[in-house]
Design a protein around this motif. Structure first.
Motif, PDB file in Angstrom:
ATOM      1  N   PRO A 134       0.626  -1.195  -0.192  1.00  0.00           N
ATOM      2  CA  PRO A 134      -0.247   0.094  -0.149  1.00  0.00           C
ATOM      3  C   PRO A 134       0.853   1.381  -0.056  1.00  0.00           C
ATOM      4  O   PRO A 134       1.669   1.227   0.654  1.00  0.00           O
ATOM      5  CB  PRO A 134      -0.840  -0.127   1.540  1.00  0.00           C
ATOM      6  CG  PRO A 134       0.091  -1.124   2.040  1.00  0.00           C
ATOM      7  CD  PRO A 134       0.825  -1.830   1.109  1.00  0.00           C
ATOM      8  N   VAL A 135       0.418   2.081  -0.753  1.00  0.00           N
ATOM      9  CA  VAL A 135       1.337   3.364  -1.149  1.00  0.00           C
ATOM     10  C   VAL A 135       0.602   4.480  -0.851  1.00  0.00           C
ATOM     11  O   VAL A 135      -0.471   4.525  -0.989  1.00  0.00           O
ATOM     12  CB  VAL A 135       2.279   3.212  -2.500  1.00  0.00           C
ATOM     13  CG1 VAL A 135       3.153   2.093  -2.785  1.00  0.00           C
ATOM     14  CG2 VAL A 135       0.994   3.279  -3.700  1.00  0.00           C
ATOM     15  N   ASN A 136       1.435   5.577  -0.672  1.00  0.00           N
ATOM     16  CA  ASN A 136       0.802   6.755  -0.578  1.00  0.00           C
ATOM     17  C   ASN A 136       0.449   7.270  -1.935  1.00  0.00           C
ATOM     18  O   ASN A 136       1.231   7.267  -2.878  1.00  0.00           O
ATOM     19  CB  ASN A 136       1.713   7.892   0.156  1.00  0.00           C
ATOM     20  CG  ASN A 136       2.121   7.634   1.504  1.00  0.00           C
ATOM     21  OD1 ASN A 136       1.325   7.173   2.431  1.00  0.00           O
ATOM     22  ND2 ASN A 136       3.446   7.492   1.781  1.00  0.00           N
ATOM     23  N   TRP A 137      -0.981   7.850  -2.261  1.00  0.00           N
ATOM     24  CA  TRP A 137      -1.383   7.878  -3.434  1.00  0.00           C
ATOM     25  C   TRP A 137      -2.094   9.554  -3.576  1.00  0.00           C
ATOM     26  O   TRP A 137      -2.805   9.598  -2.454  1.00  0.00           O
ATOM     27  CB  TRP A 137      -2.524   7.137  -3.803  1.00  0.00           C
ATOM     28  CG  TRP A 137      -3.131   7.299  -5.150  1.00  0.00           C
ATOM     29  CD1 TRP A 137      -4.449   7.846  -5.440  1.00  0.00           C
ATOM     30  CD2 TRP A 137      -2.564   7.074  -6.412  1.00  0.00           C
ATOM     31  NE1 TRP A 137      -4.436   7.642  -6.757  1.00  0.00           N
ATOM     32  CE2 TRP A 137      -3.376   7.230  -7.335  1.00  0.00           C
ATOM     33  CE3 TRP A 137      -1.252   6.381  -6.678  1.00  0.00           C
ATOM     34  CZ2 TRP A 137      -3.057   7.022  -8.722  1.00  0.00           C
ATOM     35  CZ3 TRP A 137      -1.125   6.290  -8.247  1.00  0.00           C
ATOM     36  CH2 TRP A 137      -1.912   6.710  -9.112  1.00  0.00           C
ATOM     37  N   CYS A 138      -1.413  10.285  -4.492  1.00  0.00           N
ATOM     38  CA  CYS A 138      -2.239  11.753  -4.424  1.00  0.00           C
ATOM     39  C   CYS A 138      -3.410  11.445  -5.449  1.00  0.00           C
ATOM     40  O   CYS A 138      -2.993  11.360  -6.474  1.00  0.00           O
ATOM     41  CB  CYS A 138      -1.140  12.594  -4.804  1.00  0.00           C
ATOM     42  SG  CYS A 138      -2.045  14.233  -5.134  1.00  0.00           S
TER      43      CYS A 138
ATOM     44  N   CYS B 104       0.578  19.517  -4.093  1.00  0.00           N
ATOM     45  CA  CYS B 104      -0.615  20.076  -4.313  1.00  0.00           C
ATOM     46  C   CYS B 104      -1.281  20.339  -3.311  1.00  0.00           C
ATOM     47  O   CYS B 104      -2.535  20.978  -3.102  1.00  0.00           O
ATOM     48  CB  CYS B 104      -1.395  19.423  -5.564  1.00  0.00           C
ATOM     49  SG  CYS B 104      -2.037  17.934  -5.115  1.00  0.00           S
ATOM     50  N   GLY B 105      -0.936  19.846  -1.897  1.00  0.00           N
ATOM     51  CA  GLY B 105      -1.837  19.927  -0.699  1.00  0.00           C
ATOM     52  C   GLY B 105      -2.933  19.094  -0.679  1.00  0.00           C
ATOM     53  O   GLY B 105      -3.618  19.147   0.465  1.00  0.00           O
ATOM     54  N   THR B 106      -3.217  18.156  -1.617  1.00  0.00           N
ATOM     55  CA  THR B 106      -4.309  17.301  -1.609  1.00  0.00           C
ATOM     56  C   THR B 106      -4.011  16.355  -0.535  1.00  0.00           C
ATOM     57  O   THR B 106      -2.992  15.909  -0.549  1.00  0.00           O
ATOM     58  CB  THR B 106      -4.577  16.694  -2.758  1.00  0.00           C
ATOM     59  OG1 THR B 106      -4.940  17.615  -4.045  1.00  0.00           O
ATOM     60  CG2 THR B 106      -6.218  15.884  -2.944  1.00  0.00           C
ATOM     61  N   ALA B 107      -5.114  15.903   0.280  1.00  0.00           N
ATOM     62  CA  ALA B 107      -5.110  14.712   1.295  1.00  0.00           C
ATOM     63  C   ALA B 107      -4.709  13.514   0.636  1.00  0.00           C
ATOM     64  O   ALA B 107      -5.293  13.078  -0.295  1.00  0.00           O
ATOM     65  CB  ALA B 107      -6.462  14.522   2.146  1.00  0.00           C
TER      66      ALA B 107
ATOM     67  N   GLU C 270      -4.571  11.146   6.455  1.00  0.00           N
ATOM     68  CA  GLU C 270      -3.610  10.848   7.519  1.00  0.00           C
ATOM     69  C   GLU C 270      -3.362  11.808   8.431  1.00  0.00           C
ATOM     70  O   GLU C 270      -2.902  11.481   9.534  1.00  0.00           O
ATOM     71  CB  GLU C 270      -2.310  10.886   6.420  1.00  0.00           C
ATOM     72  CG  GLU C 270      -1.180   9.971   6.801  1.00  0.00           C
ATOM     73  CD  GLU C 270      -1.448   8.386   6.984  1.00  0.00           C
ATOM     74  OE1 GLU C 270      -0.612   7.731   7.380  1.00  0.00           O
ATOM     75  OE2 GLU C 270      -2.401   8.002   6.496  1.00  0.00           O
ATOM     76  N   ILE C 271      -3.519  13.078   8.279  1.00  0.00           N
ATOM     77  CA  ILE C 271      -3.437  14.184   9.163  1.00  0.00           C
ATOM     78  C   ILE C 271      -4.629  13.979  10.220  1.00  0.00           C
ATOM     79  O   ILE C 271      -4.051  13.947  11.604  1.00  0.00           O
ATOM     80  CB  ILE C 271      -4.120  15.747   8.704  1.00  0.00           C
ATOM     81  CG1 ILE C 271      -3.574  15.805   7.005  1.00  0.00           C
ATOM     82  CG2 ILE C 271      -3.946  16.740   9.567  1.00  0.00           C
ATOM     83  CD1 ILE C 271      -3.994  17.331   6.760  1.00  0.00           C
ATOM     84  N   GLU C 272      -5.608  13.464  10.044  1.00  0.00           N
ATOM     85  CA  GLU C 272      -6.699  13.266  10.978  1.00  0.00           C
ATOM     86  C   GLU C 272      -6.056  11.890  11.942  1.00  0.00           C
ATOM     87  O   GLU C 272      -6.221  11.972  13.108  1.00  0.00           O
ATOM     88  CB  GLU C 272      -8.067  12.929  10.618  1.00  0.00           C
ATOM     89  CG  GLU C 272      -8.555  14.142  10.099  1.00  0.00           C
ATOM     90  CD  GLU C 272     -10.007  13.848   9.064  1.00  0.00           C
ATOM     91  OE1 GLU C 272     -10.910  14.574   9.556  1.00  0.00           O
ATOM     92  OE2 GLU C 272      -9.784  13.069   8.125  1.00  0.00           O
TER      93      GLU C 272
END
Ligand code: ANZ
Ligand code: ZN
Length: 821
Positions: A154-158, A178-181, A296-298
């Protein structure tokens, strides 16, 4: 002319320098070599104020080393693969190369105008096939060593950029660009095994201490995140339809084993699905859905109320035999440690918060003398005596950790271990404008590296515009002619890997290529690299404190292990220059406080802008452009420049015949400037030159005058020191002083130590109260030295007629009174 006109001066000298090739190193061993490097730019548009700041600093070092007689390598190039070019190409229905190389040309012209002392013959671009061929060649070496591998993960996906992001590119849970979650997606991805080098990356930081900013070393250390602790294996009891299992946890506090009151597995790990009972499976699935929806922030917020579900299973504490309920929760991370923990709520705040939410027991096992965490809600993490802990009772934290590890080791249920925060480097990108991964996939042979002699694997040139738009798969997959190839191993039908490399791969070895950029037998000439590496001074922004520097250090170590270089660290010294702010804030489009570099250069001239950058603050501090005065700098430069026109002595005249007072001022200024530069206090050097300019002006107008050789000596020193900050003005002064170009090669002025002592004072020599002589002596002279000097005076000898005096009274440094016999 007689008036200072920066436009005239700039247009006169730029072409002369170009022809002279002043900054091409001799590279013949005749002089000691030094390598200075600015982090190479990304061609995002024209140069901006940030570039002007960074490159002004690097240039001070390069020009200073040149003046000191070193053979200086100061190259320039472009980090020219990357997403912005691709986005621009999509928008304009163009090929990314068009935008990229146009911007490179613009920046190159601006760098030349800005008079960077670079060796232009070494210019490179990472998007040139001549460069990326060797990025691919290095990939092959990594692959052979098992340091490049592919795994499903599982990778981080924008979701906006439709691309995978490295952990490092996720900032506070959002896409760095781009700042998108950021969300998660499972993909087959390429990784570099940087984790194999975690210990060496830590240990070798010893070499960098004192030469790199302390905070960068700390950031690297935290990023690697070495923690010593233990693996402890818990048996999870069988349940209806579920077999018994063993689950290992990572803990830094095995001393607190008796304080474990529950057990937690990461909710999004496969382990959670395996453990959960049929009865609880629905609840877990619901919970997992809720977790997925969170950014991820939450998830990582410590403020948020703890959440989780019971799995229906129980784990057995290997020391106490106690049964602990197994929970699944999102505060335990799937990809740290083992993805499972023993929860000790009395001594770990996260566990305590969770225990409070779900009403789980809290048991104190370390008596720290503080209040009961169950009452206060504050976990106690400090040292103290172990209690409620069976055979560990009475021990302190350190002894408890050691004893607990010994106990689980004997029982075969655990062992000492080191855990790292550092993850392997995810390097594949589903984008077009990058270095193609030189792997071919064959149904029979599996992964087959493209043979070295077939490199580079070039990017196809028929993809442009809309064809590059993000689809979640690599745009290269659409280039069928390119994708379908014969397997290099069996000759059967096969396909190329369609991913490209993270651009951090390109920038992880460019400093090696610069040493021999035209070399065709390998990524670099090993002999030349031995001569030049490591980089003696690296200059760049603190935004690269972690990733770029860590990756470049990793590459250097792997290449060292390949036996290709001698250096184990790439950058012996690092300078992080500050930012250029405007009105106390970083310049940005949204604030509308951007300052255009080109406009500043047009208005004040290159030298005034450069001088302002350097003078405004110490190199590592920010510069607020709203607080500085480039017009003040321009006035100062004109003042310095006019001095050259007032010198009437001939070049090469003997300065020792000149005015001692001015000479002393000059030599002191040079001595101080030398020390200040060596200590990185460039701004204070500028202040020193300003003082010297004032003193020289005074000497010309009301002292030594323009014809005195000391005046020439002073003005020449000013020109040479100024050449570090204001190269055009300095060159023009040099010419007006009757010298051939270039001042950049004049040589750093040498300092006459004798002229550094403070000015003399006059000592009066009296005999029987009558003044007979005056001596020029040091203000520090001792009584006996002064007495000896007085007695040695020919006048005194004559008056005394060779008879020893009856008495000598000395008041150093001003008076000697002799009473004759
Ligand atoms: C029991 C314990 C008791 C812990 C105690 C701490 C204090 P660092 O230092 O960052 O390495 N942990 C382990 N794996 C985890 C994961 N995947 N997600 C969240 N937390 C995890 O932290 C190591 C500690 O963090 C481990 O030690 C574990 O909690 C927790 F008084 O074990 B400890
Ligand atoms: Zn094959």
């Amino acid at each position: 002319g007689t008036a200072y006109d920066f436009r005239d001066i700039e247009s006169q000298w730029a072409p002369v320098w170009e022809d002279l090739g002043v900054f091409t190193p001799a590279d013949d061993g005749s002089r000691e070599r030094r390598y200075v490097l600015d982090m190479f730019p990304y061609p995002s548009g024209d140069l901006h104020m940030g570039h002007a700041e960074a490159f002004a600093m690097g240039d001070v070092v390069a020009r200073y080393w040149n003046q000191c007689g070193y053979d200086v390598l100061h190259p320039i190039g472009w980090d020219s693969f990357g997403l912005p070019a691709e986005n621009a190409a999509i928008k304009r229905d163009a090929h990314p190369a068009e935008w990229t190389y146009k911007n490179i040309d613009t920046q190159a012209a601006s760098f030349k105008r800005y008079a960077i002392s670079a060796d232009w013959s070494r210019r490179l671009h990472t998007s040139d096939p001549e460069y990326y061929q060797w990025t691919q060649w290095l990939f092959n070496r990594f692959y052979e060593k098992g340091l490049a591998y592919r795994k499903n993960h599982p990778v981080n996906w924008c979701p906006k950029d439709q691309t995978v992001l490295a952990n490092e590119q996720v900032v506070d849970g959002a896409c760095e660009r781009c700042g998108t979650a950021v969300t998660k997606k499972s993909l087959n991805q390429w990784y570099f095994k940087i984790t194999d080098y975690a210990d060496r990356l830590l240990e070798d930081m010893e070499q960098l201490k004192g030469h790199w900013p302390e905070r960068v070393l700390t950031m690297q250390k935290n990023w690697i995140g070495r923690s010593a602790g233990a693996h402890v294996t818990f048996r999870v009891e069988a349940a209806a339809g579920r077999d018994e299992e063993s689950v290992t946890v990572f803990t830094t506090r095995p001393d607190t084993l008796y304080g474990a009151t529950f057990f937690v597995v990461a909710a999004d790990a496969e382990l959670a699905d395996r453990l959960v009972t049929d009865e609880q499976a629905g609840a877990l699935a619901d919970y997992q859905e809720r977790v997925k929806a969170l950014s991820e922030i939450e998830r990582q917020s410590t403020e948020r109320e703890k959440t989780g579900v019971f799995t229906g299973r129980y784990a057995i504490n290997p020391l106490s035999g106690e049964r602990l309920p197994v929970w699944a929760a999102d505060y335990v991370l799937a990809d740290y440690g083992t993805g499972a923990i023993m929860a000790v709520p009395a001594h770990d705040q996260r566990d305590l918060d969770f225990a409070k939410t779900f009403d789980l027991p809290v048991r104190v096992v370390v008596d720290t003398g503080e209040e009961d965490p169950a009452q206060t809600g504050v976990a106690t993490a400090g040292d103290g005596q172990l209690i409620n802990s069976g055979e560990l009772d009475g021990l302190d934290k350190a002894a408890g950790i050691e004893r607990a590890i010994a106990l689980v080791s004997e029982a075969g249920t655990g062992e000492k271990t080191i855990n790292y925060r550092l993850r392997d480097w995810l390097l594949s990108r589903q984008r077009f404008w990058g270095t193609p991964i030189p792997i071919i996939h064959c149904g029979d042979c599996g992964e087959v590296p493209v043979p070295d002699e077939q490199l580079p694997v070039r990017l196809p040139d028929n993809l442009r515009g809309e064809a590059l738009a993000p689809k979640g798969t690599s745009p290269l997959a659409a280039a069928e002619d390119w994708v379908n190839v014969d397997c290099p191993s069996c000759g059967g039908a096969a396909t190329r890997d369609t991913d490209t490399m993270d651009t951090f791969v390109d920038s992880s070895w460019y400093f090696l290529r610069f040493v021999s950029p035209q070399y065709t037998d390998g990524p670099f000439d090993p002999e030349a690299v031995r001569q030049w590496m490591p980089v003696g001074q690296y200059v760049g922004g603190v935004e690269h404190a972690i990733l770029h520097l860590l990756y470049a250090r990793f590459f250097t170590k792997v290449i060292y292990d390949l036996g290709l270089i001698d250096a184990t660290e790439p950058f012996a010294a690092l300078l992080n220059q500050g930012q250029v702010l405007n009105g106390g804030k970083a310049m940005s489009k949204s604030l509308g406080n951007g300052v255009d570099l080109g406009e500043q250069l047009d208005r004040y001239g290159v030298d005034a802008v450069r001088l302002t950058m350097v003078f405004a603050s110490p190199p590592e501090d920010d510069v607020d452009w709203a607080d500085v005065s480039p017009s003040g700098s321009a006035k100062f430069l004109a003042r310095a420049w006019r001095l050259a026109g007032d010198v009437t002595s001939e070049p090469g005249c003997d300065a020792s015949a000149g005015d001692t007072a001015l000479r002393s001022v000059t030599h002191k200024a040079v001595a101080e400037a030398t020390e200040l530069i060596e200590n990185g206090k460039f701004n204070v050097v500028v202040a020193k030159v300003m003082e010297l300019v004032n003193a020289t002006r005074k000497a010309i107008d009301s002292g030594a005058g323009g014809a005195d050789p000391a005046t020439r000596e002073a003005v020449e020193a000013i020109a040479i020191v100024l050449s570090l900050f204001a190269p055009y003005t300095a060159e023009d002064m040099w010419a007006r002083l009757g010298h051939e170009p270039s001042v950049a090669r004049a040589g750093w002025p040498s300092v006459d130590e004798a002229l550094l002592v403070d000015e003399t004072v006059t000592a009066v020599v009296q005999i029987k109260g009558k003044v007979r002589d005056r001596l020029e002596v040091s203000p520090e002279i001792s009584e006996s030295e002064l007495e000896a000097a007085a007695m040695a005076s020919p006048v005194v000898q004559r008056v005394l007629g060779g008879e020893p005096p009856r008495k000598v009274i000395v008041r150093a440094p001003k008076l000697v009174n002799i009473v004759p016999a």
